[in-house]
Design a protein around this motif. Structure first.
Motif, short mmCIF file in Angstrom:
data_model
loop_
_atom_site.label_atom_id
_atom_site.label_comp_id
_atom_site.label_asym_id
_atom_site.label_seq_id
_atom_site.Cartn_x
_atom_site.Cartn_y
_atom_site.Cartn_z
N UNK A 21 1.21 -1.40 0.21
CA UNK A 21 0.30 -0.33 0.07
C UNK A 21 0.86 1.07 0.20
N UNK A 22 0.45 2.26 -1.06
CA UNK A 22 0.94 2.88 -0.79
C UNK A 22 0.47 4.75 -0.83
N UNK A 71 -3.21 10.54 -3.89
CA UNK A 71 -3.12 9.18 -4.46
C UNK A 71 -2.90 8.03 -3.16
N UNK A 72 -3.65 7.22 -3.74
CA UNK A 72 -3.13 5.93 -2.71
C UNK A 72 -3.88 5.20 -3.74
N UNK B 41 -15.65 0.71 3.54
CA UNK B 41 -14.41 0.83 3.00
C UNK B 41 -13.29 2.37 3.97
N UNK B 42 -14.61 2.76 4.15
CA UNK B 42 -13.52 4.03 4.53
C UNK B 42 -13.09 3.88 5.90
N UNK B 43 -13.87 2.87 6.99
CA UNK B 43 -13.53 3.15 7.85
C UNK B 43 -12.48 2.29 8.27
N UNK B 49 -3.51 3.42 10.12
CA UNK B 49 -2.36 4.59 10.18
C UNK B 49 -1.66 4.45 8.68
N UNK B 50 -1.19 3.55 8.08
CA UNK B 50 -0.43 3.39 6.43
C UNK B 50 -1.88 3.63 5.40
N UNK B 51 -2.66 3.94 5.98
CA UNK B 51 -3.47 4.75 4.58
C UNK B 51 -4.51 5.45 4.84
#
Lengths: 106, 261
Positions: A21-22, A71-72, B41-43, B49-51
């Motif tokens: 994930x970035x 952007x994710x 998905x939003x939760x 913390x990485x998203x």
């Protein structure tokens, strides 16, 4: 330098499918918006994201003006060997950023 | 004639009773954070913390915490040390009463007071990236803690003033905050669920904004939606409203930096 959030497992078993994930801080200004002075705000986006695993490209994405700010990007790859996973984002106005993460494969 | 008169006389009476009956507080057991109204998905995005894009500002805030600023050449850390300990639980208590000002101040204003009084630096503009970053970093240190603003003789008049604004109908649509968030939460407004308006995660990364924003920005946003005149940033009305909302959300956990649709 833009801030990034990277999530790559530090360790993986050989042949395991790992999720990467970035997230990168970037305004992704579409070029279609009008500013408060009535003038068009020039386009400023990241247009290419490339991930390499020990130098070999494993994932590539082209980004368009319709993509939201910051952007994710998440994708998966197969853990083949220990080494470096490198991410490169390039875009308008000479934007270029490279980050890398080490992975240990057993 | 008589029937028509009765209808005219009774209707406002009935309407009056109806609105009285509806404008009740949400029972404690039914209070739910806005995150419970979002999709999974939003939760998930908020909880990792990485998203969670709000973490970009938290990282900036962490750097700003250690950076020396102003004529005094002091950093936040020079006085407060490690934010992980010194700021733990602070955001859950704000807005808090400030004796010198004689009124409550919110976290943003508190940071700016520190800047001008201790660091001898210029205050950061409302909604600037720098102020959002510091507020998010301080707020992050209270994640998971129960909201508990002071409810005493000094803050009570301001909580009451905030409540008055919350319950007052205003704007061209003649709506109050309570019309949606007390009386109609859980229903849909243009396809989106109406939450209970608990400020559990500010500053919040709102996907619609594509950026982090303060509670005052969110309040102004709602007021523009009501076609009312929004209160300017930093005004007493905005802070009273923030205080009332935090008092109303007492007991709910801080989620800063939250993600909202």
């Amino acid at each position: 330098m833009a801030r990034t959030l990277l999530n790559v497992p530090a360790k993986a078993a050989r042949g395991e499918i790992i999720e990467i994930k970035t997230l990168i801080a970037h305004p992704m200004e579409s070029g279609y918006r009008v500013g408060l002075n009535g003038a068009m705000i020039p386009r400023d986006i990241i247009d290419l994201f490339v991930c390499t695993y020990n130098g070999a490209e494993v994932f590539r994405a082209t980004l368009s003006p319709a993509i939201a700010a910051n952007p994710f990007i998440t994708f998966s790859t197969v853990a083949t060997e220990s080494g470096t996973i490198e991410f490169r984002w390039t875009g308008d106005n000479g934007f270029s950023q490279t980050e890398s993460v080490l992975i240990a494969v057993e | 004639m008589t029937a028509a008169f009765l209808r005219v006389a009774i209707l406002p009476l009935v309407a009056g009773f109806a609105s009285l009956a509806l404008a009740a507080d949400i029972p404690t057991a039914e209070r739910r954070s806005g995150s419970e109204f979002m999709g999974p998905e939003t939760r998930a995005m908020q909880d990792d913390d990485t998203t969670n894009p709000g973490m970009l500002w938290v990282l900036d805030g962490e750097a700003a915490w250690r950076r020396r600023e102003g004529a005094a050449d002091k950093s936040c850390a020079d006085c407060h040390g490690y934010a992980q300990t010194s700021m733990n639980g602070v955001a859950a208590r704000y807005p808090a009463f400030d004796a010198a000002k004689g009124r409550p101040v919110d976290l943003e204003e508190r940071i700016n007071m520190c800047r001008s009084e201790q660091q001898k630096a210029t205050p950061l503009p409302f909604e600037s990236q720098a102020l959002l970053a510091l507020t998010a970093y301080v707020g992050r240190q209270s994640r998971g803690q129960a909201i508990a603003v002071a409810d005493d003789a000094r803050t009570y008049p301001f909580i009451a003033a905030g409540r008055e604004i919350f319950e007052r109908r205003q704007g061209q649509l003649d709506l109050s905050c309570a019309s949606c968030h007390d009386d109609n939460w859980g229903k849909k407004l243009a396809g989106a669920p109406v939450p209970q308006a608990h400020p559990t995660g500010y500053p919040t990364y709102r996907l619609e904004w594509q950026t982090l924003g303060s509670l005052q920005r969110r309040l102004r946003n709602c007021m523009i939606g009501m076609r009312a005149e929004p209160y300017a940033y930093g005004t007493a009305e905005n802070v009273d409203l923030e205080l009332y909302l935090m008092w109303r959300a007492r007991g709910l956990a801080i989620e800063t930096p939250a993600v909202r649709p």
